[in-house]
Design an enzyme around this catalytic site. Structure first.
Site, short mmCIF file in Angstrom:
data_model
loop_
_atom_site.label_atom_id
_atom_site.label_comp_id
_atom_site.label_asym_id
_atom_site.label_seq_id
_atom_site.Cartn_x
_atom_site.Cartn_y
_atom_site.Cartn_z
N PRO A 29 0.82 -1.22 0.00
CA PRO A 29 0.00 0.00 0.00
C PRO A 29 0.85 1.27 0.00
O PRO A 29 1.97 1.27 0.49
CB PRO A 29 -0.77 -0.11 1.32
CG PRO A 29 0.12 -0.91 2.21
CD PRO A 29 0.86 -1.87 1.32
N GLY A 30 0.28 2.32 -0.56
CA GLY A 30 0.90 3.64 -0.50
C GLY A 30 -0.02 4.57 0.28
O GLY A 30 0.27 5.03 1.38
N TYR B 56 -0.51 11.14 -2.85
CA TYR B 56 -0.70 11.63 -4.22
C TYR B 56 -1.04 13.13 -4.23
O TYR B 56 -1.86 13.59 -5.01
CB TYR B 56 -1.78 10.81 -4.94
CG TYR B 56 -1.46 9.33 -4.92
CD1 TYR B 56 -0.42 8.84 -5.69
CD2 TYR B 56 -2.16 8.44 -4.11
CE1 TYR B 56 -0.08 7.48 -5.64
CE2 TYR B 56 -1.83 7.09 -4.05
CZ TYR B 56 -0.79 6.63 -4.82
OH TYR B 56 -0.44 5.29 -4.78
N CYS C 25 -4.81 29.34 -14.51
CA CYS C 25 -5.58 29.73 -15.68
C CYS C 25 -6.18 28.49 -16.32
O CYS C 25 -5.72 28.03 -17.37
CB CYS C 25 -4.68 30.46 -16.67
SG CYS C 25 -4.32 32.10 -16.08
N TYR D 150 -9.64 13.53 -10.52
CA TYR D 150 -10.61 12.46 -10.23
C TYR D 150 -11.92 12.98 -9.66
O TYR D 150 -12.73 12.18 -9.18
CB TYR D 150 -10.03 11.49 -9.18
CG TYR D 150 -8.62 11.05 -9.44
CD1 TYR D 150 -8.30 10.29 -10.56
CD2 TYR D 150 -7.59 11.40 -8.57
CE1 TYR D 150 -7.01 9.88 -10.80
CE2 TYR D 150 -6.29 10.99 -8.80
CZ TYR D 150 -6.00 10.25 -9.92
OH TYR D 150 -4.71 9.84 -10.16
#
Ligand code: LLP
Length: 398
Positions: free
Chosen positions: A257-258, A354, A325, A299
């Site tokens: 896992p991260g 992330y 922008c 996401y």
């Protein structure tokens, strides 16, 4: 950590925006994982793509976990941070020959996900050990963009190509010591993970010299309702399946896992630069954007957002926007926050995974600094903010 107290006590000494980590929570996550998975023949790798800050890597190393590295650069960082080559598993997509040579020379564990890489290894590095990344067909994830198994996934060797992979390795003098499969990232239920594990245990019987099976990472984090991901049931399911399948005791069962280790360990603190109120829509404009924290943009991910400057009881619905922008630079639509004014501090929560690791210099903006509150409540910088010179350091102005 009491966010409000700590951020307010900084008294504008630290320039916004900045990432702020809580060491206590990182250690809690690490210890929880170790309690559940580091027993008997289990092993844990940390997927450092989630967050490769060296301070966090040091805590991971102290806990005797290994590393899942997905680029040569990540391998180098892990080596610099003191991880031994044997504890690093190099699992990149679209490997080129230089990258394979590098991994072989450094003696890190190779995870190979294509027949093409095997052809090269046979030619150049016969006698080497490796593991195979397999596409079990069972994919899952919080978004279609993070599903890594199944027909539409670019990763891994398909089961139908396993006989060819075994033949190539046998004839080419390569030893397959492990198999790996990762369903995807961030699914809250454990059913797909367990199903994948079951299929991998089954397929492991086709290999005769395995030392480990790596079931991948992907443990979910519930950003909105904060339900716990059930790692106890997960480990118990894997344990039971592996004994039911008669998997040998000397085969290590690895998870990688991260997000689980770091998701809830950081906030991104930023300042309100503009407040636009109208009868139809109210906008809060921050001094940060998806260049610093891209998950909402990529996401449509939910992250809790709090105004830590105001005590106002008047609640207003705001769209919380970044400064880039790009019209999609929005952290959240129609969130209820206390009536906010320019200069208020806003924190975006659960940004440890992330977040910084996916940040960029879009709009030629500098990346923010990373700071940490340690277990004794000391505040320190664990990565300096970038400056303009960093942005232009790669220019060729001749
Ligand atoms: N192992 C492999 C082979 C992976 O590809 C990944 C993640 C992991 C382990 C760790 O997955 P985790 O436990 O962190 O879910 N940027 C996306 C996530 C991309 C994950 C990519 N691979 C996000 O912000 O949700």
């Amino acid at each position: 950590m009491d966010i409000k107290n700590i951020v307010c006590s900084l008294n504008d000494k630290v320039r916004t925006p900045f990432y702020l980590y809580d060491e206590k929570v990182i250690l809690e996550n690490i210890n929880r994982l170790n309690d559940v998975f580091c027993k008997k023949n289990f092993g844990v790798l940390y997927a450092m793509k989630a967050n490769s800050n060296p301070y966090i890597l040091k805590l991971v190393k102290n806990a005797e976990m290994g590393i899942d590295a997905c680029s040569v650069e990540e391998v180098k960082i892990a080596l610099i941070c003191g991880f031994s080559p044997e504890s690093i598993y190099y699992n990149a997509d679209c490997l080129n020959s230089d990258e394979i040579d590098f991994a072989v020379e450094r003696n890190v564990n190779l995870v190979i996900g294509s027949l093409d890489a095997l052809y090269y290894l046979v030619k150049k590095h016969s006698g080497h050990e490796l593991s195979l990344r397999l596409n079990s067909g069972i994919g899952a994830g919080h978004s279609s963009k993070v599903i890594t198994n199944g027909e539409l996934s670019k990763f891994g060797i398909n089961f139908s190509d396993i006989p060819e992979a075994i033949r190539l390795c046998k004839n080419g003098g390569l030893k397959i010591v492990g198999i790996h499969s990762h369903t995807g990232s961030g699914e809250m239920g454990i059913a797909s993970y367990v199903e994948n594990a079951n299929v991998m245990l089954d397929i492991s019987l086709q290999f005769d010299s395995l030392r480990f099976i790596n079931f991948g990472g992907g443990f979910g984090y519930d950003y909105k309702d904060h339900q716990e991901y059930d790692i106890d049931s997960l480990s118990e399911n894997i344990r039971q399946l592996s004994s039911a399948r008669g998997a040998k005791d000397n085969i290590r069962l690895i998870v990688e896992p991260g997000r689980y280790l770091v998701a809830n360990t950081a906030i991104l603190v930023s300042k309100v630069c503009s407040v636009k109120e109208s009868s139809s829509r109210n906008f809060l404009g921050l001094d940060t954007g998806h260049n610093h924290f891209p998950r909402c943009f990529y996401y449509d991910a939910w992250h809790d957002i709090e105004n830590i400057s105001t005590l106002s009881n008047e609640m207003i619905s705001y769209d919380i926007t970044g400064y880039l922008c790009q019209s999609g630079d929005i952290f959240a639509r129609q969130r209820l926050l206390p009536k906010t004014k320019v200069g208020d501090l806003i924190c975006i929560k659960d940004v440890g995974a992330y977040g910084y690791s996916m940040s960029s210099n879009f709009n030629s903006r500098v990346r923010p600094g990373e700071y940490l509150v340690d277990t004794e409540d000391n505040f320190s910088m664990i990565r300096r903010p970038e400056c303009f010179e960093d942005i232009i350091s790669t220019f060729n102005l001749d």
